[in-house]
Scaffold this motif. Structure first.
Motif, PDB file in Angstrom:
ATOM      1  N   LYS A  37       0.872  -1.167   0.000  1.00  0.00           N
ATOM      2  CA  LYS A  37       0.000   0.000   0.000  1.00  0.00           C
ATOM      3  C   LYS A  37       0.908   1.216   0.000  1.00  0.00           C
ATOM      4  O   LYS A  37       1.409   1.647   1.039  1.00  0.00           O
ATOM      5  CB  LYS A  37      -0.897  -0.018   1.246  1.00  0.00           C
ATOM      6  CG  LYS A  37      -2.075   0.938   1.191  1.00  0.00           C
ATOM      7  CD  LYS A  37      -2.968   0.747   2.401  1.00  0.00           C
ATOM      8  CE  LYS A  37      -4.173   1.667   2.330  1.00  0.00           C
ATOM      9  NZ  LYS A  37      -5.037   1.513   3.532  1.00  0.00           N
ATOM     10  N   SER A  39       2.262   5.176  -1.519  1.00  0.00           N
ATOM     11  CA  SER A  39       1.830   6.487  -2.005  1.00  0.00           C
ATOM     12  C   SER A  39       2.394   6.778  -3.387  1.00  0.00           C
ATOM     13  O   SER A  39       1.917   7.670  -4.074  1.00  0.00           O
ATOM     14  CB  SER A  39       2.274   7.577  -1.023  1.00  0.00           C
ATOM     15  OG  SER A  39       3.686   7.565  -0.869  1.00  0.00           O
ATOM     16  N   TYR A  82       0.129   4.387   4.682  1.00  0.00           N
ATOM     17  CA  TYR A  82       0.766   4.147   3.393  1.00  0.00           C
ATOM     18  C   TYR A  82       2.291   4.122   3.553  1.00  0.00           C
ATOM     19  O   TYR A  82       2.840   4.632   4.521  1.00  0.00           O
ATOM     20  CB  TYR A  82       0.390   5.239   2.381  1.00  0.00           C
ATOM     21  CG  TYR A  82      -0.924   5.002   1.681  1.00  0.00           C
ATOM     22  CD1 TYR A  82      -0.961   4.577   0.357  1.00  0.00           C
ATOM     23  CD2 TYR A  82      -2.134   5.208   2.344  1.00  0.00           C
ATOM     24  CE1 TYR A  82      -2.179   4.367  -0.294  1.00  0.00           C
ATOM     25  CE2 TYR A  82      -3.350   5.001   1.711  1.00  0.00           C
ATOM     26  CZ  TYR A  82      -3.359   4.585   0.391  1.00  0.00           C
ATOM     27  OH  TYR A  82      -4.555   4.369  -0.246  1.00  0.00           O
TER      28      TYR A  82
END
Length: 307
Positions: A37, A39, A82
């Motif tokens: 996960k 960015s 994130y």
């Protein structure tokens, strides 16, 4: 066409193709990296496949990201829950460390080394600004270097001002893709300017008020030193949060702990307060550095990652 991402600005990327030509490119749709996960779906060093757009503009569209050999990752400072990939597909990392102006903490060094260990990236410590050392500081630096040498991490001393160690640093870079990392103000861009003088990267003085560096590198970027030799400059890191390392596996990424783990009484030992812990015993007998053990506990407990 195939290429390597050499610069990332968030929404647009600079990709170098096999012939060395640079293309301004964007991602096609949204990419999700399996199990991550993040960015930033793309990082400098990523190998990609892309097509030239037919709109008449000199732009390209990236439609595939090849599997990564490795990467350096940290918790995102902007998006909760994130992560942020700093760079990918590295042969090695050079962590630029300064003992003064600004001071790099053991906690930061050890967090970086743990992350590099987790993704099999060899790391060398580069102690910069040695021209600011007095004899007492030089002796202290030698002690630190010895501590890390004992557990398998080599180090060199350099000075961008006096050119000490620059030739040795050049030889370490030759024929490899290397990430240069460290806090803001440790001299990454200045060192790169000496190694590749044509770049003329922007540098800043250290803030007198805080004795901390000022961000001069805004985006990660890969530079060609010579054929097959590339360095990746990154914005200075203030925080380095550990990502995707379960607490019960953390000790595996401390080499001096890893070699003693099978000596603990319990298989699920966290090396904190369990009886019969070989790690705690080694710390008591000065066989494992107290500062390294404190870094381990700091990560284990999820303490402030800037320390």
């Amino acid at each position: 066409m195939k290429g390597v991402v050499v610069k990332s600005t968030g929404s647009w990327y600079l990709v170098r193709d096999a012939e060395g030509k640079l293309h301004r490119a964007r991602l096609r749709g949204k990419f999700k990296i399996k199990g991550l996960k993040v960015s930033n779906p793309l990082a400098v060093g990523d190998r990609v496949e892309f097509d030239i757009e037919t709109t008449g503009e000199d732009t390209a569209v990236i439609h595939k990201i090849e599997d990564r050999e490795n990467y350096i990752i940290r918790q995102s400072t902007h998006k909760t829950a994130y992560s942020h990939i700093i760079a990918a597909n590295l042969d090695q990392a050079l962590l630029i460390v300064t003992l003064v102006s600004p001071r790099t903490s053991f906690g930061f060094i050890d967090r970086f080394l743990v992350t590099a260990e987790a993704y099999d990236i060899p790391t060398i410590l580069v102690f910069n600004k040695t021209d600011l050392y007095d004899e007492e500081m030089r002796d202290y630096q030698r002690q630190i270097s010895h501590m890390y040498q004992q557990i398998g991490y080599n180090s060199i001393t350099v000075s961008a001002k006096s050119n000490e160690g620059i030739e040795e640093m050049n030889s370490l870079l030759h024929g490899k893709t290397t990430l240069l990392s460290g806090h803001s103000g440790v001299g990454k861009s200045t060192l790169i300017n000496i190694i590749v003088p044509d770049l003329e990267l922007k540098t800043s003085e250290i803030s007198d008020f805080s004795d901390k560096g000022v961000h001069t590198t805004t985006f990660a970027e890969m530079f060609e030193v010579d054929k097959d030799t590339y360095i990746i400059d990154t914005p200075g890191i203030k925080e380095l949060g550990i990502v995707d390392i379960p607490k019960n596996q953390l000790g595996h990424y401390f080499p001096e702990m890893r070699e003693r783990m099978n000596q603990c009484r319990f298989n699920n030992c966290t090396h904190f307060n369990e009886p019969g812990c070989a790690i705690v015993e080694a710390v008591r007998h000065n066989e494992i550095s107290l500062t390294r053990y404190e870094s381990y506990l700091s990560i284990l407990m999820g303490d402030d990652n800037r320390k």
